[in-house]
Design a protein around this motif. Structure first.
Motif, PDB file in Angstrom:
ATOM      1  N   SER A 133      -4.170  47.577  17.399  1.00  0.00           N
ATOM      2  CA  SER A 133      -3.232  47.680  16.696  1.00  0.00           C
ATOM      3  C   SER A 133      -1.919  46.353  17.166  1.00  0.00           C
ATOM      4  N   GLU A 134      -2.417  45.381  17.106  1.00  0.00           N
ATOM      5  CA  GLU A 134      -1.797  44.027  17.862  1.00  0.00           C
ATOM      6  C   GLU A 134      -0.781  44.291  18.490  1.00  0.00           C
ATOM      7  N   THR A 135      -0.537  44.523  19.904  1.00  0.00           N
ATOM      8  CA  THR A 135       0.197  45.158  20.032  1.00  0.00           C
ATOM      9  C   THR A 135       1.267  44.562  21.816  1.00  0.00           C
ATOM     10  N   PRO A 136       1.427  43.517  21.699  1.00  0.00           N
ATOM     11  CA  PRO A 136       1.837  42.457  22.836  1.00  0.00           C
ATOM     12  C   PRO A 136       1.827  43.815  24.355  1.00  0.00           C
ATOM     13  N   CYS A 137       0.911  42.956  25.115  1.00  0.00           N
ATOM     14  CA  CYS A 137       1.467  43.303  26.559  1.00  0.00           C
ATOM     15  C   CYS A 137       0.078  42.293  27.695  1.00  0.00           C
ATOM     16  N   VAL A 138       0.574  42.900  28.098  1.00  0.00           N
ATOM     17  CA  VAL A 138       0.137  41.982  29.701  1.00  0.00           C
ATOM     18  C   VAL A 138      -0.430  42.604  31.083  1.00  0.00           C
ATOM     19  N   LEU A 139      -1.478  42.512  31.500  1.00  0.00           N
ATOM     20  CA  LEU A 139      -2.155  43.356  31.926  1.00  0.00           C
ATOM     21  C   LEU A 139      -2.826  42.314  33.153  1.00  0.00           C
ATOM     22  N   ILE A 140      -2.262  42.303  34.911  1.00  0.00           N
ATOM     23  CA  ILE A 140      -2.781  41.908  35.454  1.00  0.00           C
ATOM     24  C   ILE A 140      -4.124  43.149  36.314  1.00  0.00           C
ATOM     25  N   ASN A 141      -5.533  41.751  36.679  1.00  0.00           N
ATOM     26  CA  ASN A 141      -6.352  42.612  37.026  1.00  0.00           C
ATOM     27  C   ASN A 141      -6.372  41.834  38.233  1.00  0.00           C
ATOM     28  N   VAL A 142      -6.457  41.993  39.532  1.00  0.00           N
ATOM     29  CA  VAL A 142      -6.451  41.663  40.822  1.00  0.00           C
ATOM     30  C   VAL A 142      -8.027  42.033  41.549  1.00  0.00           C
ATOM     31  N   GLU A 165       3.651  31.259  37.599  1.00  0.00           N
ATOM     32  CA  GLU A 165       3.566  30.997  36.402  1.00  0.00           C
ATOM     33  C   GLU A 165       2.798  31.190  35.251  1.00  0.00           C
ATOM     34  N   LEU A 166       2.031  32.299  35.416  1.00  0.00           N
ATOM     35  CA  LEU A 166       1.188  31.927  34.533  1.00  0.00           C
ATOM     36  C   LEU A 166       1.298  33.792  33.953  1.00  0.00           C
ATOM     37  N   THR A 167       1.868  34.876  35.107  1.00  0.00           N
ATOM     38  CA  THR A 167       2.408  35.806  34.823  1.00  0.00           C
ATOM     39  C   THR A 167       3.204  35.485  33.794  1.00  0.00           C
ATOM     40  N   ALA A 168       4.424  34.675  33.952  1.00  0.00           N
ATOM     41  CA  ALA A 168       5.436  34.095  32.899  1.00  0.00           C
ATOM     42  C   ALA A 168       5.566  33.911  31.697  1.00  0.00           C
ATOM     43  N   LYS A 169       3.834  32.993  31.978  1.00  0.00           N
ATOM     44  CA  LYS A 169       3.033  32.485  30.324  1.00  0.00           C
ATOM     45  C   LYS A 169       2.894  33.684  29.687  1.00  0.00           C
ATOM     46  N   ALA A 170       1.829  34.904  30.617  1.00  0.00           N
ATOM     47  CA  ALA A 170       0.817  35.946  30.143  1.00  0.00           C
ATOM     48  C   ALA A 170       2.115  36.855  29.001  1.00  0.00           C
ATOM     49  N   PHE A 171       3.286  36.630  29.123  1.00  0.00           N
ATOM     50  CA  PHE A 171       4.050  37.289  28.250  1.00  0.00           C
ATOM     51  C   PHE A 171       4.365  36.911  26.700  1.00  0.00           C
ATOM     52  N   ASN A 172       4.470  35.217  26.768  1.00  0.00           N
ATOM     53  CA  ASN A 172       5.141  34.622  25.769  1.00  0.00           C
ATOM     54  C   ASN A 172       3.344  34.576  24.555  1.00  0.00           C
ATOM     55  N   LEU A 173       1.966  34.859  25.501  1.00  0.00           N
ATOM     56  CA  LEU A 173       1.431  34.397  25.163  1.00  0.00           C
ATOM     57  C   LEU A 173       0.792  35.684  24.174  1.00  0.00           C
ATOM     58  N   ALA A 174       0.826  36.658  24.826  1.00  0.00           N
ATOM     59  CA  ALA A 174       1.153  38.714  23.853  1.00  0.00           C
ATOM     60  C   ALA A 174       1.850  38.316  22.961  1.00  0.00           C
ATOM     61  N   ASP A 175       3.749  37.760  22.536  1.00  0.00           N
ATOM     62  CA  ASP A 175       4.211  38.319  22.400  1.00  0.00           C
ATOM     63  C   ASP A 175       3.780  37.157  20.883  1.00  0.00           C
ATOM     64  N   GLN A 176       3.272  35.673  20.915  1.00  0.00           N
ATOM     65  CA  GLN A 176       3.014  34.893  20.124  1.00  0.00           C
ATOM     66  C   GLN A 176       1.299  35.613  19.288  1.00  0.00           C
ATOM     67  N   PHE A 177       0.559  35.763  20.007  1.00  0.00           N
ATOM     68  CA  PHE A 177      -0.465  36.948  19.165  1.00  0.00           C
ATOM     69  C   PHE A 177      -1.032  37.530  18.852  1.00  0.00           C
ATOM     70  N   ARG A 178       0.029  37.934  19.771  1.00  0.00           N
ATOM     71  CA  ARG A 178       0.577  40.213  18.943  1.00  0.00           C
ATOM     72  C   ARG A 178      -1.101  40.399  19.910  1.00  0.00           C
ATOM     73  N   CYS A 179      -0.980  40.483  21.125  1.00  0.00           N
ATOM     74  CA  CYS A 179      -2.621  41.130  21.668  1.00  0.00           C
ATOM     75  C   CYS A 179      -2.180  40.893  23.025  1.00  0.00           C
ATOM     76  N   PRO A 180      -3.214  41.629  23.458  1.00  0.00           N
ATOM     77  CA  PRO A 180      -3.207  41.810  25.648  1.00  0.00           C
ATOM     78  C   PRO A 180      -3.900  40.483  26.261  1.00  0.00           C
ATOM     79  N   VAL A 181      -3.009  40.232  27.198  1.00  0.00           N
ATOM     80  CA  VAL A 181      -3.385  39.135  27.634  1.00  0.00           C
ATOM     81  C   VAL A 181      -3.141  39.503  29.449  1.00  0.00           C
ATOM     82  N   PHE A 182      -3.970  38.891  30.061  1.00  0.00           N
ATOM     83  CA  PHE A 182      -4.342  39.419  31.129  1.00  0.00           C
ATOM     84  C   PHE A 182      -4.435  38.202  31.952  1.00  0.00           C
ATOM     85  N   LEU A 183      -3.553  38.825  33.306  1.00  0.00           N
ATOM     86  CA  LEU A 183      -3.665  37.655  34.618  1.00  0.00           C
ATOM     87  C   LEU A 183      -5.122  38.148  35.323  1.00  0.00           C
TER      88      LEU A 183
END
Lengths: 262, 365
Positions: B90-99, B143-161
């Motif tokens: 569905s090309e939904t921008p979102c961020v997931l953190i996996n510790v 830094e990378l969590t903040a960046k993950a949101f930009n990538l998610a919005d730019q590429f419209r995909c889930p981005v994982f930390l």
């Protein structure tokens, strides 16, 4: 006009001849039209199954999601933007089998959603497997010797789990159903409307209701008005082949996702 | 500050206003910090009934136009797989953190691992691509969590930390800038269909409630968003686009650090093992060694491997039995030594030095 809510370019729809889902969609769209909802502020959400194809035919923003998860997706939409009207279409399998946990928790949280469950006693889209609402003894492709498990009473489940508005009608009771959807929408918090409906193709065919008319007659004759039963039954148990219809609860427990009165 | 808290602070700095989650060790502090902070910023924190619901809720929230995130660890990550595929389709921008913690199954809840590196890339069914980042310091958690949101919005995909228990629970001093760069999705132009890609293969985004009447589905769909699931050409063009919009830019968006391009023995590392590698290469100055530190693991920027002209072997220390080492192996013609380690402890510098010395003496570790 109700027709304005439909995507004409999506027709023809996938529903079988005689299916009850179209009637229910019609009642829901009549209700939102009566309430004067703005299409641009309305989101329909669904899971997977015949019922869940309904939002795709409606000319609003919509989320056709994964099996069983409609309420969890709808929770995200509503909590992120409470000013949107969020209405969920689901089915008996989607809501109460794979999605059962989300169902009781959405009721418990009392999120300001209106949920219409098309309960046709069966998994229609996959060809007629037994569901958590298939009555004992009824035949499906996975209960070829008759269903042996006790079915869920979805309306009672919603009441017990904390929903602010719960009603049950059938696809025969179009006027009452439309009024129930209006009442549900107007009640802040979680509103659950179960609609028993016919599936001649996957359920009726194996259970002596091959004709839609016969199926609807069965629904009408099995339905007992809750008010009347509560007054006259003196506490006795409803015969197992019957079910109650009407308003089960309307209350004002604390709710979530209700838009600010501003 | 603790790594998990830094992740949450990075999300808040990036304007995340919606968090749905479910408690799970060792990621819980992310949720706890969001629960404390979001209500004060008119955001929404909601504890869902499970990780399936958490993933669903952030997708629903993202379609209202907010920045949405969840955090979890292995068992919860496994539960999220189906809805991750939905976010892709569905090309939904979102961020997931996996510790990450030790698996399989309940495994080692309190111990570090990097065992989900293939699951993040291939865990949901079907063909797809995603973007995955890995922090090796608490600063990078932010830094990378903040960046993950930009990538998610730019590429419209889930981005994982893809953090791990060591980084998540480590405390380091970090610098939080006054503001972080924010790149929101490009808007859906007037007259454009909601799933019609532009030249970069990515469609513009319009939130629910803005009048665009977008039908979103996980079914194979046309540019209007209407289901079209039995048309082979439609499926192929859609899924290839979802993959290509990420894979074709993998070298330009790569996020990495290279130390000593002249090295003969090159460590390829990400996440907490980077710290051991830095010790071996920079502080201990083990002769002939260098490293490629990947902050973005997926899409995999394989051209970086050719930046080491004298390389005799790549060594991949990771907290699994060899996942990214296989990815390295399929791109190079020199030996790739998988220095996988599981159990929850990091590699000791001596373990890595011993591998280098064995290689140098002609042995095979």
């Amino acid at each position: 006009m109700r027709d304005d809510w439909l995507r004409a370019d999506r027709l023809p729809h996938i529903y079988c001849a005689g299916c009850g889902n179209g009637t229910i969609m019609n009642c829901v769209l009549e209700a939102v039209d009566q309430l004067g909802w703005n299409m641009d502020e309305t989101v329909f959400v669904s899971g997977i199954g015949c019922s869940s194809r309904a939002p795709g035919y409606i000319r609003t923003d919509s989320l056709h999601t994964t099996h069983g998860r409609a309420l969890a997706f709808a929770t995200g939409v509503k909590m992120a933007n409470p000013s949107l009207h969020v209405l969920v279409f689901t089915g008996d399998g989607d809501l109460s089998a794979i999605g059962g946990n989300h169902f009781i928790h959405a009721c418990r949280r009392n999120i300001d959603l209106t949920v219409v469950c098309m309960n046709n006693y069966i998994y229609g889209m996959t060809g007629g497997q037994g569901s958590p609402t298939t009555p004992i003894g009824k035949t499906s492709t996975t209960t070829p010797y008759g269903a042996a498990e006790m079915p869920f009473d979805l309306a009672e489940l919603a009441v017990a789990a904390g929903a602010n508005y719960v009603a049950r009608w059938t696809s025969y009771h179009v006027t009452e159903l439309t009024k129930a959807v209006v009442a549900g929408i107007q009640t802040p918090g979680f509103s659950f409307i179960e609609v028993r409906c016919q599936c001649p193709t996957s359920y009726g065919r194996r259970n002596k209701y091959r004709q839609p008319g016969d199926f609807i007659t069965y629904l009408r004759e099995s339905a007992v008005l809750k008010d009347r039963w509560d007054r006259s039954s003196a506490g006795e148990e409803l015969p197992s082949e019957k079910f109650l219809i009407g308003e089960f609860v309307r209350r004002s427990r604390p709710a979530m996702g209700v838009p600010d009165e501003a | 500050m603790q790594g998990n808290v830094a992740c949450a602070e990075g999300a808040l700095a990036a304007g995340c206003t919606f968090f749905a989650g479910y408690p799970i060790t060792p990621s819980t502090e992310v949720a706890e910090h969001m629960a404390a902070k979001l209500p004060k910023r008119k955001g929404c924190f909601i504890q869902m009934e499970d990780e399936i619901a958490s993933m669903a809720a952030i997708i629903g929230a993202a379609w209202t136009g907010v920045r949405a995130m969840t955090a979890t660890s292995g068992p919860g990550f496994s539960l999220m797989m189906e809805n991750i595929g939905y976010a892709v389709m569905s090309e939904t921008p979102c961020v997931l953190i996996n510790v990450q913690r030790g698996g399989p199954s309940t495994g080692q809840p309190t111990m570090a691992a990097q065992g989900d590196m293939m699951q993040v890339r291939f865990g949901s069914h079907g063909d797809f691509s995603i973007i995955a980042l890995a922090p090796s310091t608490v600063q990078e958690c932010f830094e990378l969590t903040a960046k993950a949101f930009n990538l998610a919005d730019q590429f419209r995909c889930p981005v994982f930390l893809m953090a791990d228990e060591v980084i998540g629970h480590m405390r380091e001093r970090i610098t939080i800038p006054d503001s972080v760069q924010i790149v929101r999705p490009k808007p859906l132009q007037e007259g454009m269909l909601p799933f019609a890609p532009e030249d970069d293969l990515i469609p513009g985004f319009a939130a629910f409630g803005t009048g665009r009447k977008i039908p979103v589905t996980g079914l194979t769909h046309n540019e209007k968003g209407y289901p079209d699931s039995t048309n082979p050409a439609r499926h192929e063009s859609l899924v290839r686009r979802l993959v290509d919009k990420i894979e074709t830019v993998r070298h330009s968006i790569a996020d990495y650090e290279i130390v000593n391009e002249e090295a003969e023995y090159v460590f390829v590392c990400y996440g907490s093992p980077v710290r051991t590698v830095q010790e071996v290469v920079q502080r201990a100055k083990t002769p002939g060694t260098g490293y490629l530190h990947l902050r973005m693991i997926w899409p995999f920027p394989e051209q970086l491997l050719s930046r080491f002209p004298n390389v005799k072997a790549f060594i991949v220390p990771e907290l699994n039995l060899g996942m990214i080492s296989r990815e390295v192996e399929r791109h190079v013609c020199v030996p790739v030594i998988s220095a996988g380690k599981i159990g929850g402890e990091l590699h000791a510098p001596d373990e890595l030095v011993a591998i280098v010395e064995q290689l140098r003496s002609g042995g095979c570790p």
